[in-house]
Design a protein around this motif. Structure first.
Motif, PDB file in Angstrom:
ATOM      1  N   VAL A   6      35.606  -5.282   5.855  1.00  0.00           N
ATOM      2  CA  VAL A   6      34.294  -5.067   6.472  1.00  0.00           C
ATOM      3  C   VAL A   6      34.429  -5.013   7.992  1.00  0.00           C
ATOM      4  N   SER A   7      35.306  -5.837   8.550  1.00  0.00           N
ATOM      5  CA  SER A   7      35.464  -5.874  10.014  1.00  0.00           C
ATOM      6  C   SER A   7      36.025  -4.562  10.558  1.00  0.00           C
ATOM      7  N   ARG A   8      36.736  -3.800   9.723  1.00  0.00           N
ATOM      8  CA  ARG A   8      37.372  -2.566  10.185  1.00  0.00           C
ATOM      9  C   ARG A   8      36.483  -1.340  10.031  1.00  0.00           C
ATOM     10  N   LEU A   9      35.297  -1.478   9.448  1.00  0.00           N
ATOM     11  CA  LEU A   9      34.483  -0.279   9.233  1.00  0.00           C
ATOM     12  C   LEU A   9      33.631   0.109  10.441  1.00  0.00           C
ATOM     13  N   TRP A  10      33.361  -0.871  11.339  1.00  0.00           N
ATOM     14  CA  TRP A  10      32.414  -0.602  12.431  1.00  0.00           C
ATOM     15  C   TRP A  10      32.854   0.502  13.377  1.00  0.00           C
ATOM     16  N   PRO A  11      34.127   0.595  13.768  1.00  0.00           N
ATOM     17  CA  PRO A  11      34.515   1.712  14.646  1.00  0.00           C
ATOM     18  C   PRO A  11      34.260   3.081  14.002  1.00  0.00           C
ATOM     19  N   VAL A  12      34.437   3.190  12.693  1.00  0.00           N
ATOM     20  CA  VAL A  12      34.168   4.458  12.000  1.00  0.00           C
ATOM     21  C   VAL A  12      32.682   4.783  12.069  1.00  0.00           C
ATOM     22  N   LEU A  13      31.847   3.789  11.781  1.00  0.00           N
ATOM     23  CA  LEU A  13      30.409   4.019  11.830  1.00  0.00           C
ATOM     24  C   LEU A  13      29.959   4.374  13.236  1.00  0.00           C
ATOM     25  N   ASP A  14      30.595   3.776  14.240  1.00  0.00           N
ATOM     26  CA  ASP A  14      30.245   4.086  15.631  1.00  0.00           C
ATOM     27  C   ASP A  14      30.562   5.539  15.973  1.00  0.00           C
ATOM     28  N   VAL A  15      31.750   6.011  15.573  1.00  0.00           N
ATOM     29  CA  VAL A  15      32.129   7.404  15.863  1.00  0.00           C
ATOM     30  C   VAL A  15      31.194   8.364  15.136  1.00  0.00           C
ATOM     31  N   ALA A  16      30.911   8.087  13.878  1.00  0.00           N
ATOM     32  CA  ALA A  16      29.997   8.947  13.122  1.00  0.00           C
ATOM     33  C   ALA A  16      28.629   8.995  13.791  1.00  0.00           C
ATOM     34  N   ASP A  17      28.154   7.843  14.251  1.00  0.00           N
ATOM     35  CA  ASP A  17      26.856   7.787  14.924  1.00  0.00           C
ATOM     36  C   ASP A  17      26.879   8.590  16.221  1.00  0.00           C
ATOM     37  N   GLU A  18      27.948   8.466  16.995  1.00  0.00           N
ATOM     38  CA  GLU A  18      28.073   9.207  18.249  1.00  0.00           C
ATOM     39  C   GLU A  18      28.074  10.725  18.004  1.00  0.00           C
ATOM     40  N   LEU A  19      28.665  11.140  16.882  1.00  0.00           N
ATOM     41  CA  LEU A  19      28.750  12.568  16.571  1.00  0.00           C
ATOM     42  C   LEU A  19      27.560  13.065  15.749  1.00  0.00           C
ATOM     43  N   GLY A  20      26.664  12.154  15.401  1.00  0.00           N
ATOM     44  CA  GLY A  20      25.472  12.555  14.653  1.00  0.00           C
ATOM     45  C   GLY A  20      25.734  12.910  13.205  1.00  0.00           C
ATOM     46  N   VAL A  21      26.762  12.304  12.617  1.00  0.00           N
ATOM     47  CA  VAL A  21      27.106  12.585  11.220  1.00  0.00           C
ATOM     48  C   VAL A  21      26.717  11.381  10.360  1.00  0.00           C
ATOM     49  N   PRO A  22      25.902  11.575   9.325  1.00  0.00           N
ATOM     50  CA  PRO A  22      25.515  10.442   8.469  1.00  0.00           C
ATOM     51  C   PRO A  22      26.731   9.800   7.817  1.00  0.00           C
ATOM     52  N   ALA A  23      26.751   8.475   7.807  1.00  0.00           N
ATOM     53  CA  ALA A  23      27.875   7.739   7.210  1.00  0.00           C
ATOM     54  C   ALA A  23      27.357   6.788   6.144  1.00  0.00           C
ATOM     55  N   THR A  24      28.069   6.737   5.042  1.00  0.00           N
ATOM     56  CA  THR A  24      27.710   5.869   3.921  1.00  0.00           C
ATOM     57  C   THR A  24      28.910   5.010   3.552  1.00  0.00           C
ATOM     58  N   VAL A  25      28.679   3.712   3.450  1.00  0.00           N
ATOM     59  CA  VAL A  25      29.722   2.781   3.017  1.00  0.00           C
ATOM     60  C   VAL A  25      29.667   2.681   1.497  1.00  0.00           C
ATOM     61  N   VAL A  26      30.820   2.820   0.851  1.00  0.00           N
ATOM     62  CA  VAL A  26      30.872   2.617  -0.595  1.00  0.00           C
ATOM     63  C   VAL A  26      31.804   1.442  -0.888  1.00  0.00           C
ATOM     64  N   LEU A  27      31.274   0.467  -1.606  1.00  0.00           N
ATOM     65  CA  LEU A  27      32.082  -0.707  -1.950  1.00  0.00           C
ATOM     66  C   LEU A  27      33.034  -0.351  -3.086  1.00  0.00           C
ATOM     67  N   THR A  28      34.309  -0.691  -2.910  1.00  0.00           N
ATOM     68  CA  THR A  28      35.339  -0.396  -3.903  1.00  0.00           C
ATOM     69  C   THR A  28      35.956  -1.699  -4.406  1.00  0.00           C
ATOM     70  N   ARG A  29      36.645  -1.604  -5.536  1.00  0.00           N
ATOM     71  CA  ARG A  29      37.318  -2.777  -6.127  1.00  0.00           C
ATOM     72  C   ARG A  29      36.337  -3.936  -6.315  1.00  0.00           C
ATOM     73  N   VAL A  30      35.188  -3.586  -6.823  1.00  0.00           N
ATOM     74  CA  VAL A  30      34.084  -4.543  -6.936  1.00  0.00           C
ATOM     75  C   VAL A  30      34.152  -5.326  -8.240  1.00  0.00           C
ATOM     76  N   ARG A  31      34.023  -6.640  -8.117  1.00  0.00           N
ATOM     77  CA  ARG A  31      33.755  -7.513  -9.264  1.00  0.00           C
ATOM     78  C   ARG A  31      32.294  -7.911  -9.161  1.00  0.00           C
ATOM     79  N   LYS A  32      31.471  -7.337 -10.010  1.00  0.00           N
ATOM     80  CA  LYS A  32      30.023  -7.553  -9.912  1.00  0.00           C
ATOM     81  C   LYS A  32      29.672  -9.023 -10.032  1.00  0.00           C
TER      82      LYS A  32
END
Length: 199
Positions: A115-141
């Motif tokens: 989770v700590s490593r996703l913020w720079p990606v979201l920041d770049v996407a936001d700066e470029l105006g591209v919608p970003a969606t986080v998908v949780l993987t390897r999930v144990r419900k």
């Protein structure tokens, strides 16, 4: 004009290539001309396609390697959905992939480090105006780690896909072969979410 989805993450082992192939195979199963562009120097997606073809179970989507400077050619490659697989490092490649995309998907396992490593990606996407969606993987419900990851991402302003990718042994063993039906179904649900959010 092709819909371009960039699958991006700054940490290895977050299921980027699995998500890339899953989305492309789901698109192909839905009747789209689906293309995977492998931008990762490690060539994980390309290797997957080659192994599947050698085993006599080729992927339904087309997988190619392409230099970032050629991303503008995607619309001339005969696809209507293109999924870009990116490396965990290499800002030039990652930024170019995000800039070329209509949607960014950030696969994240429900751990504090991921989770700590996703913020720079979201920041770049936001700066470029591209919608970003986080998908949780390897999930144990139902686990606390999933609830805490959702809380942290939501509080940080991230958009989380309703579709989660469960932790499955069969999925982990799918590399180089056809995808299990459950895996196609989950990625079809994710693809539907993404396409609804594409202008």
């Amino acid at each position: 004009m092709a819909t371009v989805i960039a699958v991006v993450g700054l940490k290895g082992g977050t299921s980027k290539s699995t998500t890339t192939i899953g989305l492309a195979e789901a698109a192909a199963a839905a009747g789209h001309a689906a293309l995977v562009v492998d931008l990762d120097p490690q060539g994980s997606a390309l290797g997957w396609a080659e192994e599947a073809a050698e085993a006599g179970t080729p992927l339904a989507s087309t997988v190619i390697a392409l230099p970032v400077k050629e991303l503008r050619r995607i619309d001339s490659l005969g696809c209507d959905v293109a999924v870009l697989d990116t490396p965990p490092a290499g800002p030039r490649i990652i930024d170019a992939a995000i800039a070329a995309a209509d949607q960014v998907v950030v696969p994240v396992a429900p751990t504090v480090l991921d989770v700590s490593r996703l913020w720079p990606v979201l920041d770049v996407a936001d700066e470029l105006g591209v919608p970003a969606t986080v998908v949780l993987t390897r999930v144990r419900k139902g686990t606390r780690s999933v609830a805490e990851a959702i809380e942290a991402i939501t509080e940080g302003g991230g958009r989380i896909a309703a579709t989660q990718m469960p932790l499955r042994e069969a999925w982990a063993q799918a590399h180089g072969g056809p995808l299990p039906a459950e895996m196609i179904a989950a990625h079809t649900a994710l693809l539907t979410e993404l396409l609804k959010g594409t202008p």
